[in-house]
Scaffold this active site. Sequence first.
Site, short mmCIF file in Angstrom:
data_model
loop_
_atom_site.label_atom_id
_atom_site.label_comp_id
_atom_site.label_asym_id
_atom_site.label_seq_id
_atom_site.Cartn_x
_atom_site.Cartn_y
_atom_site.Cartn_z
CB SER A 1 -31.52 69.85 15.95
OG SER A 1 -30.76 71.00 16.23
CE LYS A 2 -33.79 65.41 21.24
NZ LYS A 2 -33.76 64.46 22.32
NE ARG A 3 -27.58 70.38 22.57
CZ ARG A 3 -27.97 70.01 23.80
NH1 ARG A 3 -28.73 70.82 24.50
NH2 ARG A 3 -27.60 68.87 24.31
#
Length: 507
Positions: A264-266
């Site tokens: 994911s983005k994080r």
Amino acid sequence: MEGKIRVRFAPSPTGPLHIGGVRTALYNYLFARQHGGSMILRIEDTDQTRFVPGAEEYIIEALTWLGIEFDEGVHVGGKYAPYRQSDRKPMYREYAGQLINGGWAYYAFDTPEDLEAKRKEYEQEKKTFQYDASTRDAMCNSLTLSVEEVQQRLNDGMPYVVRFKFPADTEIHVDDLIRGEVVVNSSLLDDKVLFKSDGMPTYHLANIVDDHTMEITHVIRGEEWLPSAPLHVLLYKAFGWEDTMPRFAHLPLLLKPDGNGKLSKRDGDRLGFPVFPLQWTDPATKEISSGYRENGYFPEAVINMLALLGWNPGTEQELFDMSQLIELFSLDRISKSGAKFDLKKAHWFNHEYLVAKSDEELAELFSKVLENKSISSGFTYVAKVCGLVKERVNFVSEIWDQASFFFIAPESYDEAVIKKRWKENTPAIMQDVKNILNGLADFSEEHIHDSLQAYSEEKGLGMGQVMIPLRIALVGGTFGPDLQVIANMLGKEEVIRRIDRILQTVK
RNA sequence: GGUCCGUUCAUCUAAGGGUUAGGAUUCAAGAUUUUCAUUCUUGCCAUAGGGGUUCGAAUCCCCUACGGACUACCA
């Protein structure tokens, strides 16, 4: 294969394109090119609330940077235009109506609050509410309301959605090119909303209608779509488009490098690698996410790495350019399980591509780094430096770490090295070395080497006692390419200057 | 919770019933390099567990465990 292959990459403009999405685009592209088919970019922006300005442009720029080209799409046009779902809005209502007329869908007037209440009610009994054949008779829709009531509500402009009427208890077969046949019982599926109260279709409707009208032959997408594939299959049947239904291929997911779960983005900046192809600044929060391009990755390295994350040609070859990938790619060699991103291997790929570049190409790129440091130097000199250190770096930016002494004198000396290598007699030796080098008419590598060797033999010193201090003087530490080469490139004057400097600094 | 998908070295993967289970990355060691890196060589490390089927299973079947996806008027 029969007919002309047509595939599409259909992202939502809800933010920067995730690296998993890039891989999906790549596989679609490779498949299309290999079969002489068409690659289409369609923007799925049916959710107006999640629209992010700049995202569409970002997607196009990222894929362009990577060399993934489109034959049709929002940015290049094509005979199936428009390619943005919001621009196709008028056509979907008609198709939804077609489904209602055929008895495959119905109007539902339940408000979000009604549904929320229903869910809570079920939750209290430890059950999960599902809008389906078993519950739809208790809801507010055109199956429970009289024809007049329904008409009345529609005339009054009351908000409504159109839901798919999943048949009860039938088996739905999805023939997946990667996973084989997947069978799901329809009673497990809920009556998905196809058409929203805001007048826009949901993904499911728009996707099927567009794939059909754009004559898509193969749907290659992420595994997260597998659960809704039965709905899509049934939708093709409901529309009577079974004969031209595309083949499906659901790709395994890209996983986090540590632990488990979908990337994911994080994760990116937390673990020190980008999850996005290009750097992205969130227009709302101004938060910056790093990108492969800005981090110094070569597009061909990113492509190579991504291609091998979930696919391999069955040989031991690991380095491929795009044309080789196009030639070798095949859907049936895609693995079924998710792949974790491996940062170290990504570095290795970049290293391989960096080493393969000519000294001049690297000099071109490295010159920009020098410019930022306000250092100007001759192109030939820079190219030579690049050639000397490229084996030891993964990124162009790292060339500076390995070669700064070619451009500026060391500002400090490695303390640990000094402590270990700078002996009591070293200043005297360096004084001699300085005099010897200063007396050299020919400052070639051979002469430098020969004169210093002669000196150390005459004094009965090991070469290490001469060369290492000299290296520290010129470089600042014990690293770097061949010392004679460095001295020659620096030139006599600079070498003398650096020896003087270390003699003054280190006692 | 339910449904579906998956499971070979730490990581990416090869081996479509018969191999000492192969390669790459990482890591470690040695050689080379008068430095460091490179390079070369070597090494460590895997079929989730249990049942079958078979002369023979990483491969086929079943169960268990674990992981993931999905379960929105998001895509």
